[in-house]
Design a protein around this motif. Structure first.
Motif, short mmCIF file in Angstrom:
data_model
loop_
_atom_site.label_atom_id
_atom_site.label_comp_id
_atom_site.label_asym_id
_atom_site.label_seq_id
_atom_site.Cartn_x
_atom_site.Cartn_y
_atom_site.Cartn_z
N GLY A 30 16.80 76.85 -33.90
CA GLY A 30 15.62 75.91 -34.00
C GLY A 30 14.78 75.87 -33.25
O GLY A 30 13.62 74.95 -33.08
N GLY A 31 14.50 76.90 -32.51
CA GLY A 31 12.81 76.67 -31.44
C GLY A 31 13.03 75.82 -30.50
O GLY A 31 11.76 75.12 -30.20
N VAL A 32 13.78 75.59 -29.73
CA VAL A 32 14.03 74.95 -28.53
C VAL A 32 14.03 75.45 -27.33
O VAL A 32 13.60 75.32 -26.59
CB VAL A 32 14.99 73.95 -28.94
CG1 VAL A 32 15.84 73.35 -29.74
CG2 VAL A 32 15.82 74.59 -28.29
N GLY A 33 13.66 76.62 -27.00
CA GLY A 33 14.17 77.42 -26.00
C GLY A 33 12.73 77.25 -25.50
O GLY A 33 12.84 77.00 -24.05
N LEU A 34 11.67 77.68 -25.63
CA LEU A 34 10.71 76.98 -25.07
C LEU A 34 9.76 75.96 -24.78
O LEU A 34 9.34 75.14 -24.02
CB LEU A 34 8.87 77.76 -25.75
CG LEU A 34 7.63 77.08 -25.41
CD1 LEU A 34 6.37 78.36 -26.29
CD2 LEU A 34 6.58 75.89 -26.13
N ILE A 87 6.93 74.06 -31.43
CA ILE A 87 6.32 72.81 -30.82
C ILE A 87 7.25 71.63 -30.98
O ILE A 87 6.64 71.41 -32.16
CB ILE A 87 4.89 72.69 -29.99
CG1 ILE A 87 4.14 73.79 -29.46
CG2 ILE A 87 4.87 71.83 -28.87
CD1 ILE A 87 2.83 73.96 -29.50
N HIS A 88 7.81 71.44 -30.31
CA HIS A 88 8.63 69.91 -31.24
C HIS A 88 7.93 68.59 -30.25
O HIS A 88 6.52 68.61 -29.41
CB HIS A 88 10.67 69.93 -30.36
CG HIS A 88 11.14 71.24 -31.49
ND1 HIS A 88 11.51 70.13 -32.78
CD2 HIS A 88 11.77 72.41 -30.75
CE1 HIS A 88 12.14 71.44 -32.58
NE2 HIS A 88 12.16 72.34 -32.19
N PRO A 89 8.33 67.78 -30.88
CA PRO A 89 8.13 66.06 -30.85
C PRO A 89 7.79 66.46 -29.33
O PRO A 89 6.72 65.12 -28.72
CB PRO A 89 8.32 65.01 -31.62
CG PRO A 89 9.24 66.11 -33.07
CD PRO A 89 9.35 67.54 -32.58
N ARG A 90 8.49 66.06 -28.91
CA ARG A 90 8.32 65.52 -27.07
C ARG A 90 7.81 66.52 -26.43
O ARG A 90 7.09 65.99 -25.28
CB ARG A 90 10.38 65.91 -26.41
CG ARG A 90 10.63 65.70 -25.06
CD ARG A 90 9.45 64.05 -25.00
NE ARG A 90 9.63 63.23 -23.91
CZ ARG A 90 9.28 62.52 -22.74
NH1 ARG A 90 8.47 61.36 -23.51
NH2 ARG A 90 9.46 61.85 -21.93
N THR A 91 7.70 68.16 -26.64
CA THR A 91 6.60 68.34 -26.07
C THR A 91 5.20 68.29 -26.07
O THR A 91 4.53 68.05 -25.10
CB THR A 91 6.83 69.52 -26.54
OG1 THR A 91 8.13 70.16 -25.89
CG2 THR A 91 6.19 71.31 -25.55
N LEU A 92 4.91 67.56 -27.22
CA LEU A 92 3.81 67.63 -28.04
C LEU A 92 3.17 66.04 -27.44
O LEU A 92 2.03 65.61 -26.84
CB LEU A 92 3.75 67.08 -29.46
CG LEU A 92 3.36 68.38 -29.94
CD1 LEU A 92 3.41 67.55 -31.58
CD2 LEU A 92 2.36 69.27 -29.71
N GLU A 93 4.67 65.36 -27.10
CA GLU A 93 4.45 64.15 -25.93
C GLU A 93 4.07 64.03 -24.48
O GLU A 93 2.86 63.84 -23.82
CB GLU A 93 5.62 63.09 -25.68
CG GLU A 93 5.87 62.15 -27.30
CD GLU A 93 6.81 61.11 -27.05
OE1 GLU A 93 7.31 60.72 -28.43
OE2 GLU A 93 7.76 61.64 -26.28
N ARG A 143 17.88 64.57 -31.55
CA ARG A 143 18.43 65.50 -30.57
C ARG A 143 17.69 66.97 -29.98
O ARG A 143 17.42 67.79 -29.34
CB ARG A 143 20.27 66.10 -30.90
CG ARG A 143 20.72 64.92 -30.48
CD ARG A 143 21.92 64.56 -30.83
NE ARG A 143 22.70 66.14 -30.35
CZ ARG A 143 23.56 66.00 -29.38
NH1 ARG A 143 24.30 65.05 -28.58
NH2 ARG A 143 24.27 66.88 -28.34
N LEU A 144 17.41 68.18 -31.35
CA LEU A 144 16.77 68.96 -31.31
C LEU A 144 15.46 68.87 -30.58
O LEU A 144 14.93 69.47 -30.04
CB LEU A 144 16.84 69.33 -32.63
CG LEU A 144 16.52 70.31 -32.94
CD1 LEU A 144 17.40 71.65 -32.76
CD2 LEU A 144 16.47 70.90 -34.39
N SER A 145 14.07 67.62 -31.18
CA SER A 145 13.36 67.10 -30.62
C SER A 145 13.06 67.20 -29.11
O SER A 145 11.47 67.12 -28.56
CB SER A 145 12.52 66.58 -31.55
OG SER A 145 13.43 65.07 -31.20
N GLY A 146 14.00 66.90 -29.09
CA GLY A 146 14.35 66.51 -27.41
C GLY A 146 13.83 65.08 -26.89
O GLY A 146 14.01 64.11 -25.88
#
Length: 451
Positions: A286-290, A45-51, A373-376
């Motif tokens: 990079g685990g970005v799909g979800l 779970i990337h930073p933008r999704t956590l936001e 970019r990767l984190s959204g």
């Protein structure tokens, strides 16, 4: 008649259902599987999704579940990007198996009042100017449902996308990666990245004493699908790359995945929408799909709810495609580029990897740009010509004194009056959308448009 039918009870569909309920819309989620898939395709779970989770006041439930990793990889390069420098309350990725993520999101959606039906497979749909009729097969046999709108969140083989006649152009598979969730008697410490002419792999710990090994090697550079992955084959690949199999045994899941890359021609066809993997598919670098899928749902949710409840006109829905299709296209460029790096097995490719890895380690600006970019966090939507430069950009967690992310909990627009609490780089007023992007900015709060 349901107001919205969401097809697919993965992370994207469940989050969209909760967002629609927050906006006051009745929603039914149909899922073909009888039970949740125990195998977790996604772990990150990337930073933008956590936001986004913080926008709705539930991020702490996720933070309590998994370890925080203050770095990330680009294309499996040895040197990792530093996430700790990112301008966010969550300067890390959260390691959490998708199965648990789905559990938490389903609890959230059900608490919000969404209905979820498992074991109900959508077989077709038809729409007119007023509604969409969905044909489904359930435990009691075939039936139909009618809704104002339908959203396909059912993955790359989306029945909704196919029934709506939405094209899915792109490129076929040329590379096969492999994955094994196994028990290791001699695991490496933490997360291990290894690469060389024999291939590349990553080893990461999972809950329950299991480790995930994921990678690719020259034997996978082919268009035809190899046979089913076996433990002996995985052991041989890992030993060839790492020099040891780390005491591998007790496989829980063995799988292969390809790099077919496609994007839906349209994200909207009348009263039918697509989000997540139904709209874009790619190699899982990079685990970005979800994460991109959840961000699709966050963009669409408030717009669809506002349209259904009469707070906005139908043309607001066209901005979903206008804003999210370019994000999906950029995602495909990034994952293709990373795939090329991950499969650069030749001497020239190995030199390219070494050079780019060294640049990430020695040029902080490059590391940060790639991480954003990767984190959204870098996503910004187009603004009208001459509009304030903040419009369309992501709003950070400004303190007013309440934090902006707390003010977004109800899922409504928030008008910020910064005349008495100025923030560097911000005007006297800004209107923040429910998805955390700036809708309007100016020097007079009284001139803000009605949300």
């Amino acid at each position: 008649m349901d107001q919205v039918i969401v097809v697919g009870a993965g992370p994207v569909g469940l989050w969209l259902a909760a967002e629609l309920r927050l906006g006051g819309v009745q929603v039914m989620v149909l899922e073909a599987r009888q039970e949740r898939d125990p195998h977790s395709k996604a772990l990150t779970i990337h930073p933008r999704t956590l936001e986004i989770l913080a926008f709705r006041g539930i991020v702490d439930r996720f933070l309590a579940e998994g370890p925080r990793i203050p770095s990330g990889h680009f294309g499996g390069l040895d040197d990792r990007m530093d996430f700790s420098v990112l301008d966010t309350p969550f300067p890390f990725t959260l390691a959490l198996p998708q199965a648990r993520t789905e559990e938490l999101l389903e609890e959230h959606a059900l608490a919000a009042g969404a209905a979820v039906r498992r074991g109900h497979r959508v077989t077709g749909l038809a729409q007119d100017s007023d509604a969409v009729t969905v044909t489904a097969e359930g435990p009691a046999g075939p039936y139909t449902l009618t809704a104002s709108y339908v959203v396909g969140c059912g993955g790359t083989a989306s029945a909704v996308r196919q029934a709506a006649g939405i094209g899915f152009p792109g490129t076929g598979t040329t590379v096969w990666g492999w994955l094994g969730d196994v028990v290791l008697d001699r695991p490496p410490a933490g997360i291990a990245n290894l690469s060389g002419p024999h291939g590349g792999l990553m080893i990461a710990p999972l809950p329950g004493g299991v480790h995930r090994i994921v990678g690719s090697d020259p034997a996978g550079v082919r268009s035809d699908r190899p046979g089913e992955l076996t433990l002996d084959e995985l052991r041989a690949k890992v030993t060839r790359i790492a020099g040891t199999d780390h005491g591998m045994g007790d496989p829980r899941w063995l799988s292969r995945f390809g790099n077919a890359t496609r994007q839906a021609e349209r994200y909207r066809a009348g009263r039918v929408f697509l989000a997540g993997d139904a709209a874009h598919m790619h190699f899982p670098t990079g685990g970005v799909g979800l994460n991109v899928g959840v961000q699709d749902a966050t963009n669409l949710g408030w717009k669809l709810a506002a349209t259904i409840t009469g707070a906005a006109k139908d043309d607001l829905l066209d901005t979903y495609r206008a804003e999210r299709h370019p994000v999906g296209a950029d995602l495909l460029v990034s994952t293709r580029a990373q795939t090329a790096l991950m499969t650069a097995f030749t001497p020239e490719g190995q030199d390219l990897r070494a050079l780019l890895s060294r640049l990430i380690a020695t040029v902080p600006e490059l590391s940060r740009e790639l991480a954003e970019r990767l984190s959204g966090l870098a996503v910004a939507y187009d603004r009208p010509p001459g509009a304030h430069p903040l419009i369309g950009r992501r709003a950070p967690n400004l303190r007013l004194p309440d934090e902006l992310f707390t003010l977004l909990h109800p899922g409504r627009h928030v008008l910020l009056d910064l005349t008495t609490t100025p923030h560097e780089g911000w005007p006297a007023a800004a209107l923040i959308r429910p998805d955390g992007h700036v809708a309007w900015a100016g020097d007079d709060p009284s001139k803000a448009p009605r949300s």
